[in-house]
Enzyme design. Structure first.
Site, short mmCIF file in Angstrom:
data_model
loop_
_atom_site.label_atom_id
_atom_site.label_comp_id
_atom_site.label_asym_id
_atom_site.label_seq_id
_atom_site.Cartn_x
_atom_site.Cartn_y
_atom_site.Cartn_z
N GLY A 1 0.80 -1.21 0.00
CA GLY A 1 0.00 0.00 0.00
C GLY A 1 0.83 1.27 0.00
O GLY A 1 2.06 1.26 0.12
N HIS A 2 0.13 2.39 -0.11
CA HIS A 2 0.77 3.69 -0.22
C HIS A 2 1.50 4.07 1.06
O HIS A 2 1.00 3.88 2.17
CB HIS A 2 -0.26 4.76 -0.57
CG HIS A 2 -1.46 4.78 0.34
ND1 HIS A 2 -1.48 5.46 1.52
CD2 HIS A 2 -2.67 4.17 0.23
CE1 HIS A 2 -2.65 5.31 2.12
NE2 HIS A 2 -3.40 4.52 1.35
N GLY A 3 2.70 4.60 0.89
CA GLY A 3 3.47 5.08 2.03
C GLY A 3 4.19 4.01 2.83
O GLY A 3 4.78 4.31 3.87
#
Length: 358
Positions: A247-249
């Site tokens: 996922g993002h980050g």
């Protein structure tokens, strides 16, 4: 390749060739398991391997073995060509590279490739059929891009990389040197970011970067999302299996290994050398320390300490999980015993007895 030629190469490798047989130098045309190897093939045996007995029935022409006297004596009795290695599995991997060398695509650009005007190509780049590359992209020397790859604009790729058929790199992807992205993997796709409003979900623009440091490998069908701001970063030497969602980050340290169907939610942090087995789930903003290991299907919330081994859902220390698993099969009998004890206590409380009731 003769066995002696192969050993000469392996002696310069990392596996540590300690000693070899004398007088036997078969021509090797490939490699196989002990059970399937033939007289012109190489095989190997690890220390403590349960297949030790199969060495005696193997038809392999040569074998890589650990430093065990009984194995040397057995290989001699079987008249096999052998080499004692500090790490037979690593030696076998190095041998496979020699026996089955990867083809090197010819440098150049296929006529059907579509390349924007503002693209920088390093020396020796190979670009296959129907590749699409957008503006403001830089591709380092000796990188190989196989057919059907799509590279959006604003992408940076280092030297000696390999992008397999139909891989996709979205804007803001930063790929280090010697990275491999396998077929149908997607790097830099928009993170799953939405803001709830009275009118429904409002999309949060995902303007950040995805950074793959040097030596990262991304398996088939895996996805690595970019964040709204900042970056998603995969540490150098990390290996990602097929069908993994990052996922993002998310930030991983160096040398992590993520097996198939691992899912890591946004903002999670992994230390160096973390190993996640198949189908492990990591919750949003979880923190996993260096060298921690999660066994298959573990669900991680919160924090896992450095060096800890966890299992189960929610993830708990592995030894505790093993005890719980052993107790689980005994629950029906334990429940029966509990009911009997409750009857006994109830009967004694009323002045009776189980025998009298019967």
């Amino acid at each position: 390749m003769r066995f002696s030629q192969l050993i000469a190469v392996l002696k310069n490798g990392d596996a540590g060739v300690l000693s070899t047989s004398e007088g036997r130098d078969p021509e090797l045309r490939g490699a196989a398991s002990l059970e399937r190897a033939t007289a012109d093939q190489l095989s190997f045996l690890e220390k403590g391997n349960a297949l030790v007995g199969s060495l005696e029935s193997s038809e392999a022409g040569a074998v890589l073995i650990p430093d065990q006297q009984e194995l040397r004596e057995l290989a001699e009795r079987l008249q096999l060509a052998w080499a004692v290695c500090g790490d037979p599995r690593l030696a076998f991997a190095e041998a496979l590279e020699q026996l089955h060398p990867k083809p090197s695509p010819q440098a150049g650009i296929h006529a059907s490739a579509v390349i924007a005007d503002r693209v920088q190509l390093g020396a020796g780049v190979s670009i296959g059929a129907r590749v699409c590359i957008g503006d403001d992209t830089r591709i380092g020397p000796r990188t190989v891009i196989h057919p059907g790859v799509v590279i959006y604009g604003n992408v940076d790729i280092g030297e000696g990389c390999e992008l397999h058929a139909n891989a996709v790199l979205h804007p803001g992807s930063r790929i280090g040197d010697r990275c491999v992205v396998h077929s149908n993997a997607v790097v830099g796709s928009e993170g799953f970011g939405f803001v709830p409003t009275a009118k429904g979900w409002r999309k949060m623009p995902q303007t950040g970067l995805v950074v793959l440091e040097d030596g990262v490998e991304v398996g088939c069908g895996s996805t690595i999302d970019r964040p709204s701001v900042g970056e998603t970063r995969i540490g150098s030497g990390t290996k990602i299996d097929n069908l993994v969602q990052i996922g993002h980050g998310v930030v991983t340290g160096r040398g992590c290994a993520l097996a198939s169907q691992v899912g890591i939610a946004g903002g999670a942090q992994l230390g160096h050398g973390v190993i996640l087995a198949g189908q492990v789930g990591v919750a949003n903003r979880a923190v996993i320390g260096d060298r921690a290991i999660a066994s298959s299907k573990s669900g991680i919330h919160g924090e896992v300490a450095a060096g800890e081994v966890v299992s189960g859902y929610p993830a708990i220390p592995n030894r505790l999980w093993l005890r719980c698993s052993a107790a689980f099969s005994k629950l029906p009998e334990m429940a029966k015993q509990l009911r009997e004890l409750k009857k006994q206590v109830s009967s004694e409380a009323t002045g009776g007895s189980i025998e009298a009731d019967q």
